[in-house]
Enzyme design. Sequence first.
Site, PDB file in Angstrom:
ATOM      1  N   SER A   1       0.814  -1.212   0.000  1.00  0.00           N
ATOM      2  CA  SER A   1       0.000   0.000   0.000  1.00  0.00           C
ATOM      3  C   SER A   1       0.851   1.267   0.000  1.00  0.00           C
ATOM      4  O   SER A   1       1.603   1.519  -0.924  1.00  0.00           O
ATOM      5  CB  SER A   1      -0.949  -0.041   1.198  1.00  0.00           C
ATOM      6  OG  SER A   1      -1.910   0.975   1.136  1.00  0.00           O
TER       7      SER A   1
ATOM      8  N   ASP B   1      -1.026   1.345  -4.055  1.00  0.00           N
ATOM      9  CA  ASP B   1      -1.910   0.343  -4.666  1.00  0.00           C
ATOM     10  C   ASP B   1      -3.253   0.942  -5.052  1.00  0.00           C
ATOM     11  O   ASP B   1      -4.174   0.219  -5.428  1.00  0.00           O
ATOM     12  CB  ASP B   1      -2.097  -0.864  -3.741  1.00  0.00           C
ATOM     13  CG  ASP B   1      -2.845  -0.526  -2.466  1.00  0.00           C
ATOM     14  OD1 ASP B   1      -2.847   0.641  -2.059  1.00  0.00           O
ATOM     15  OD2 ASP B   1      -3.433  -1.450  -1.868  1.00  0.00           O
TER      16      ASP B   1
END
Length: 451
Positions: free
Chosen positions: A103, A244
Amino acid sequence: MMGSIFGTDGVRGQANTYPMTAEVALKLGAAAGRYFRKDGQNRHRVVIGKDTRLSGYMLENALTAGLTSTGMDVLLMGPVPTPAVGFLTRSMRADLGIMISASHNPHSDNGIKFFGPDGYKLSDTAQSAIEELLAGEITPAKPANIGRAKRIDDAVGRYVEYAKTTFPARGLLSGLKVVIDCANGAAYRAAPEVLWELGADVVPVGVAPNGFNINENCGSTSTQTASEAVVSHGADLGICLDGDADRVMIIDETGQVADGDQIMALLAARWASEGKLAGNTLVATVMSNLGLERFLEGKGLTLLRTNVGDRYVVEAMRQGGYNLGGEQSGHIVMTDHATTGDGLIAGLQFLAEMAQTGQSASALTQNFAPIPQMLKNVRFKAENDPLMNGNVQKVIEAGHGKLAGTGRLLIRKSGTEPLIRVMGEGEDEGLLQSVIEDIVGAVDQVVKADA
């Protein structure tokens, strides 16, 4: 025996360090494959996406080996946003979806997130079952039943076309200049293409990944580059995604940043006025600003709070039948459109409000005045827990007493990193700062003693 490795959002850690090793990924793939291929006969398929980290190649290959060894057919998507994996898992009738990403973390970290056949992240029950399989010997498939793996070349295109369907009308963005910061991450191809095809004049930022520069001085956690681009290009809006692309921050035409709370406030109010906000309720976490809660109350709407983590937001949304939720950090979950946070689609919904109302980004991001909030992190050794220290507990208790009636404290361990997060909120900013510094100092003292 392998212990619990799942955190609040899958498995995460430093690349090439337990549990983010090829060895663990291979066995994790085999365990997940065995769990989803219970009958051992029929063929099953799994979708694998990744962001742009160098370690993604290693983990992708290891997961593929483990999955195919138990008879799963693997569909490799390459770099695609996390929400694309949720969408494609369901769209392509896969039994399992996997996203390889850490992430918003730096390139040196990585993670593995799992999605079920419905496109939603796996439940705690399913994760526990996979961990049980990890602890033992995993039965491989017979030679004739070993799975196959193949690249899906049009994965990005499939997601691009779907994302465009969530926007009211093609061409509505004509005349709007938009800076899109893709954080050198998973959406570096998809996001600029979607915006351009919908009619916007696009200024791309963070679209040159090299395996190491994901989230580096760009993206939703480092918005200065995009803010400067908005001002220098005279853009109407900036959209900042994370590595992401499941988070978003909005930058107005003056370069000011609006977080997830302001975006959710706008969408909740607009959807409620149109009769589209299910249960007249917004689901958010304990981290969301008290100002958001008061804003919603003023409109007769409800804020339902959950633990930190978008998966807990989604669980509460599904249980209550709600269709809007998210986090201050920029996860915006709209179950009418996606099964998880989708930064690009959230950005499109904001752009739709701009295009349809004719209002500027700054006018749409100033929905409420935030209550002063402060967050500080203290890194600690993973094997120790400073929050169990008696003196730390006394200082925290004293802090609660000082803020009673005017603010609140939230002290917790991060679910993705060895960090103690100390968050406070209060109308008296000076008092708040003093309380936070006292707690951080007490925690830091324990950490240094354990060093």
